[in-house]
Motif scaffolding. Structure first.
Motif, PDB file in Angstrom:
ATOM      1  N   ALA A   1     -61.733 -24.084  -6.039  1.00 54.63           N
ATOM      2  CA  ALA A   1     -60.097 -24.063  -6.399  1.00 54.63           C
ATOM      3  C   ALA A   1     -59.398 -25.159  -6.446  1.00 54.63           C
ATOM      4  CB  ALA A   1     -59.776 -23.168  -5.064  1.00 54.63           C
ATOM      5  N   LEU A   2     -59.699 -26.399  -5.822  1.00 51.89           N
ATOM      6  CA  LEU A   2     -58.985 -27.486  -5.999  1.00 51.89           C
ATOM      7  C   LEU A   2     -59.497 -28.554  -6.968  1.00 51.89           C
ATOM      8  CD1 LEU A   2     -58.567 -26.501  -3.025  1.00 51.89           C
ATOM      9  CD2 LEU A   2     -58.055 -28.707  -2.268  1.00 51.89           C
ATOM     10  N   GLY A   3     -60.647 -28.136  -7.636  1.00 50.02           N
ATOM     11  CA  GLY A   3     -60.901 -29.196  -8.723  1.00 50.02           C
ATOM     12  C   GLY A   3     -61.603 -30.477  -8.165  1.00 50.02           C
ATOM     13  N   VAL A   4     -62.163 -30.403  -7.115  1.00 46.09           N
ATOM     14  CA  VAL A   4     -62.646 -31.701  -6.193  1.00 46.09           C
ATOM     15  C   VAL A   4     -64.073 -31.458  -5.876  1.00 46.09           C
ATOM     16  CG1 VAL A   4     -60.286 -32.280  -5.197  1.00 46.09           C
ATOM     17  CG2 VAL A   4     -62.062 -30.866  -3.980  1.00 46.09           C
ATOM     18  N   GLN A   5     -64.708 -32.624  -5.483  1.00 45.75           N
ATOM     19  CA  GLN A   5     -66.026 -32.710  -4.889  1.00 45.75           C
ATOM     20  C   GLN A   5     -66.245 -32.898  -3.426  1.00 45.75           C
ATOM     21  OE1 GLN A   5     -68.686 -31.573  -6.826  1.00 45.75           O
ATOM     22  NE2 GLN A   5     -67.266 -31.319  -8.626  1.00 45.75           N
ATOM     23  N   CYS A   6     -67.203 -32.840  -2.877  1.00 45.83           N
ATOM     24  CA  CYS A   6     -67.351 -32.992  -1.429  1.00 45.83           C
ATOM     25  C   CYS A   6     -66.625 -34.344  -0.794  1.00 45.83           C
ATOM     26  CB  CYS A   6     -68.812 -33.089  -0.860  1.00 45.83           C
ATOM     27  SG  CYS A   6     -69.868 -31.825  -1.704  1.00 45.83           S
ATOM     28  N   GLY A   7     -66.705 -35.330  -1.647  1.00 48.38           N
ATOM     29  CA  GLY A   7     -66.391 -36.625  -1.214  1.00 48.38           C
ATOM     30  C   GLY A   7     -64.522 -36.640  -1.030  1.00 48.38           C
ATOM     31  N   HIS A   8     -64.024 -35.561  -1.391  1.00 43.93           N
ATOM     32  CA  HIS A   8     -62.573 -35.759  -1.419  1.00 43.93           C
ATOM     33  C   HIS A   8     -62.050 -35.351   0.250  1.00 43.93           C
ATOM     34  CE1 HIS A   8     -58.502 -34.603  -2.581  1.00 43.93           C
ATOM     35  NE2 HIS A   8     -58.157 -33.763  -1.898  1.00 43.93           N
ATOM     36  N   CYS A   9     -62.821 -34.409   0.722  1.00 41.21           N
ATOM     37  CA  CYS A   9     -62.546 -34.253   2.301  1.00 41.21           C
ATOM     38  C   CYS A   9     -63.727 -35.009   3.280  1.00 41.21           C
ATOM     39  CB  CYS A   9     -62.385 -32.975   2.560  1.00 41.21           C
ATOM     40  SG  CYS A   9     -61.080 -31.969   1.799  1.00 41.21           S
ATOM     41  N   HIS A  10     -64.657 -34.909   2.708  1.00 39.30           N
ATOM     42  CA  HIS A  10     -65.843 -35.586   3.669  1.00 39.30           C
ATOM     43  C   HIS A  10     -66.327 -37.179   3.229  1.00 39.30           C
ATOM     44  CE1 HIS A  10     -66.437 -31.667   5.178  1.00 39.30           C
ATOM     45  NE2 HIS A  10     -66.410 -31.062   4.165  1.00 39.30           N
ATOM     46  N   VAL A  11     -67.059 -37.689   4.260  1.00 45.21           N
ATOM     47  CA  VAL A  11     -67.783 -38.877   3.966  1.00 45.21           C
ATOM     48  C   VAL A  11     -68.977 -38.658   3.430  1.00 45.21           C
ATOM     49  CG1 VAL A  11     -68.622 -41.052   5.204  1.00 45.21           C
ATOM     50  CG2 VAL A  11     -66.425 -39.929   6.023  1.00 45.21           C
ATOM     51  N   TRP A  12     -69.021 -38.725   2.067  1.00 45.78           N
ATOM     52  CA  TRP A  12     -70.060 -38.250   1.098  1.00 45.78           C
ATOM     53  C   TRP A  12     -70.098 -39.216  -0.083  1.00 45.78           C
ATOM     54  CZ3 TRP A  12     -71.229 -36.462  -3.528  1.00 45.78           C
ATOM     55  CH2 TRP A  12     -72.247 -35.585  -3.790  1.00 45.78           C
ATOM     56  N   THR A  13     -71.262 -39.764  -0.307  1.00 53.05           N
ATOM     57  CA  THR A  13     -71.600 -40.418  -1.602  1.00 53.05           C
ATOM     58  C   THR A  13     -72.431 -39.778  -2.587  1.00 53.05           C
ATOM     59  OG1 THR A  13     -73.341 -41.614  -0.568  1.00 53.05           O
ATOM     60  CG2 THR A  13     -71.170 -42.745  -0.480  1.00 53.05           C
ATOM     61  N   LYS A  14     -73.472 -39.347  -2.157  1.00 53.30           N
ATOM     62  CA  LYS A  14     -74.417 -38.358  -3.237  1.00 53.30           C
ATOM     63  C   LYS A  14     -75.372 -37.800  -2.170  1.00 53.30           C
ATOM     64  CE  LYS A  14     -77.641 -42.217  -3.258  1.00 53.30           C
ATOM     65  NZ  LYS A  14     -78.378 -43.430  -3.992  1.00 53.30           N
ATOM     66  N   PRO A  15     -75.963 -36.471  -3.088  1.00 48.58           N
ATOM     67  CA  PRO A  15     -76.933 -35.804  -2.477  1.00 48.58           C
ATOM     68  C   PRO A  15     -77.973 -36.508  -1.716  1.00 48.58           C
ATOM     69  CG  PRO A  15     -76.459 -35.051  -4.689  1.00 48.58           C
ATOM     70  CD  PRO A  15     -75.837 -36.310  -4.496  1.00 48.58           C
TER      71      PRO A  15
ATOM     72  N   ASN B   1     -74.020 -39.792   4.400  1.00 48.29           N
ATOM     73  CA  ASN B   1     -73.128 -38.788   4.414  1.00 48.29           C
ATOM     74  C   ASN B   1     -72.836 -38.207   5.576  1.00 48.29           C
ATOM     75  OD1 ASN B   1     -73.428 -38.819   1.520  1.00 48.29           O
ATOM     76  ND2 ASN B   1     -74.577 -37.393   1.097  1.00 48.29           N
ATOM     77  N   ASP B   2     -71.567 -38.009   5.801  1.00 47.24           N
ATOM     78  CA  ASP B   2     -71.088 -37.598   7.088  1.00 47.24           C
ATOM     79  C   ASP B   2     -70.032 -36.064   7.245  1.00 47.24           C
ATOM     80  OD1 ASP B   2     -70.549 -36.884  10.079  1.00 47.24           O
ATOM     81  OD2 ASP B   2     -70.063 -38.791  10.462  1.00 47.24           O
ATOM     82  N   MET B   3     -70.545 -35.147   6.876  1.00 44.83           N
ATOM     83  CA  MET B   3     -69.663 -33.963   6.686  1.00 44.83           C
ATOM     84  C   MET B   3     -68.978 -33.767   8.108  1.00 44.83           C
ATOM     85  SD  MET B   3     -70.351 -33.650   3.661  1.00 44.83           S
ATOM     86  CE  MET B   3     -70.829 -32.699   2.564  1.00 44.83           C
ATOM     87  N   ALA B   4     -69.506 -33.980   8.866  1.00 43.78           N
ATOM     88  CA  ALA B   4     -68.737 -33.539  10.303  1.00 43.78           C
ATOM     89  C   ALA B   4     -67.647 -34.433  10.727  1.00 43.78           C
ATOM     90  CB  ALA B   4     -69.592 -33.448  11.604  1.00 43.78           C
ATOM     91  N   ALA B   5     -67.569 -35.892  10.321  1.00 47.34           N
ATOM     92  CA  ALA B   5     -66.605 -36.825  10.327  1.00 47.34           C
ATOM     93  C   ALA B   5     -65.286 -36.292  10.140  1.00 47.34           C
ATOM     94  CB  ALA B   5     -67.039 -38.144   9.720  1.00 47.34           C
ATOM     95  N   ASP B   6     -64.137 -36.725  10.992  1.00 45.76           N
ATOM     96  CA  ASP B   6     -62.587 -36.463  10.721  1.00 45.76           C
ATOM     97  C   ASP B   6     -62.216 -37.870  10.015  1.00 45.76           C
ATOM     98  OD1 ASP B   6     -63.127 -33.694  11.355  1.00 45.76           O
ATOM     99  OD2 ASP B   6     -62.572 -34.234  13.876  1.00 45.76           O
ATOM    100  N   THR B   7     -62.751 -38.492   9.397  1.00 48.42           N
ATOM    101  CA  THR B   7     -62.232 -39.814   8.729  1.00 48.42           C
ATOM    102  C   THR B   7     -61.147 -39.488   7.757  1.00 48.42           C
ATOM    103  OG1 THR B   7     -64.380 -40.660   9.130  1.00 48.42           O
ATOM    104  CG2 THR B   7     -63.081 -41.901   7.738  1.00 48.42           C
ATOM    105  N   LYS B   8     -61.154 -38.552   7.084  1.00 47.91           N
ATOM    106  CA  LYS B   8     -60.274 -38.508   5.781  1.00 47.91           C
ATOM    107  C   LYS B   8     -59.139 -37.625   6.273  1.00 47.91           C
ATOM    108  CE  LYS B   8     -63.067 -39.732   1.986  1.00 47.91           C
ATOM    109  NZ  LYS B   8     -63.548 -39.352   0.651  1.00 47.91           N
ATOM    110  N   PRO B   9     -58.130 -37.902   5.748  1.00 51.15           N
ATOM    111  CA  PRO B   9     -56.804 -36.963   6.013  1.00 51.15           C
ATOM    112  C   PRO B   9     -56.828 -35.579   5.409  1.00 51.15           C
ATOM    113  CG  PRO B   9     -56.053 -38.876   5.128  1.00 51.15           C
ATOM    114  CD  PRO B   9     -57.633 -39.309   5.279  1.00 51.15           C
ATOM    115  N   GLU B  10     -57.552 -35.638   4.403  1.00 50.64           N
ATOM    116  CA  GLU B  10     -57.556 -34.475   3.433  1.00 50.64           C
ATOM    117  C   GLU B  10     -58.414 -33.479   4.316  1.00 50.64           C
ATOM    118  OE1 GLU B  10     -57.124 -37.900   0.515  1.00 50.64           O
ATOM    119  OE2 GLU B  10     -58.450 -37.628   2.347  1.00 50.64           O
ATOM    120  N   LYS B  11     -59.280 -33.878   5.053  1.00 50.80           N
ATOM    121  CA  LYS B  11     -60.089 -32.629   6.005  1.00 50.80           C
ATOM    122  C   LYS B  11     -58.843 -31.978   6.918  1.00 50.80           C
ATOM    123  CE  LYS B  11     -64.192 -32.041   8.449  1.00 50.80           C
ATOM    124  NZ  LYS B  11     -65.300 -32.794   9.027  1.00 50.80           N
ATOM    125  N   THR B  12     -58.192 -32.950   7.422  1.00 55.98           N
ATOM    126  CA  THR B  12     -56.859 -32.427   8.375  1.00 55.98           C
ATOM    127  C   THR B  12     -56.234 -31.498   7.566  1.00 55.98           C
ATOM    128  OG1 THR B  12     -57.253 -34.359   9.748  1.00 55.98           O
ATOM    129  CG2 THR B  12     -55.422 -32.779   9.984  1.00 55.98           C
TER     130      THR B  12
END
Length: 155
Positions: A64-78, A83-94
């Motif tokens: 829907a947003l044309g993005v990948q996991c790293g847009h909201c999450h601390v993620w570099t590659k599979p 990778n830290d999907m639970a982290a609240d580091t990025k404002p995009e996740k909020t």
């Protein structure tokens, strides 16, 4: 003989059915393996939402947003242990959480105030506004209507 063939065929069909029922979904666990770890830091989604459902929902957000996991999450590659999907580091996740609450609120208000069966009410989703863009693009206003040609001078 016919009875033994039918019995054998029945056993094969039943075995395949049981095996198919235990087969993991794409990216899921193997039969007999450990269940997926519970999801961490779910604040808007139900805390007990199964991992496959969360992942499927995240994939709809990606589309829907044309993005990948790293847009909201601390993620570099599979498979990367960093990778830290639970982290609240990025404002995009909020922002995503607030947007999920907003669409939920809009859909609840629609259902409560439009006297139609639920199946007849269109739901607001990420793609309603985003349409494949991380930041929704507002179309420009339509051009002003052309002025009517001046009337010829009276004779």
């Amino acid at each position: 003989m016919c009875r033994s063939v039918i019995s054998a065929l029945g056993i094969v069909v039943m075995t395949v059915s049981v095996a198919a029922g235990q087969a993991p979904a794409a990216g899921g666990q193997r039969a007999g393996g450990a269940p997926p770890a519970p999801m961490k830091n779910l604040q808007v989604l139900p805390k007990d939402m199964p991992q496959p459902e969360v992942v499927a929902l995240m994939r709809t957000f990606n589309a829907a947003l044309g993005v990948q996991c790293g847009h909201c999450h601390v993620w570099t590659k599979p498979g990367d242990p960093g990778n830290d999907m639970a982290a609240d580091t990025k404002p995009e996740k909020t922002v995503a959480r607030v947007m999920m609450q907003m669409t939920g609120d809009v859909n609840t208000r629609l259902a409560a105030n439009i006297k139609k069966p639920a199946a007849q009410i269109a739901k607001v989703e990420c793609a309603t506004c985003h349409r494949g863009e991380a930041i929704p693009v507002t179309p420009p206003p339509p051009p002003a209507p052309a002025a009517a040609p001046a009337a010829p001078p009276a004779k």
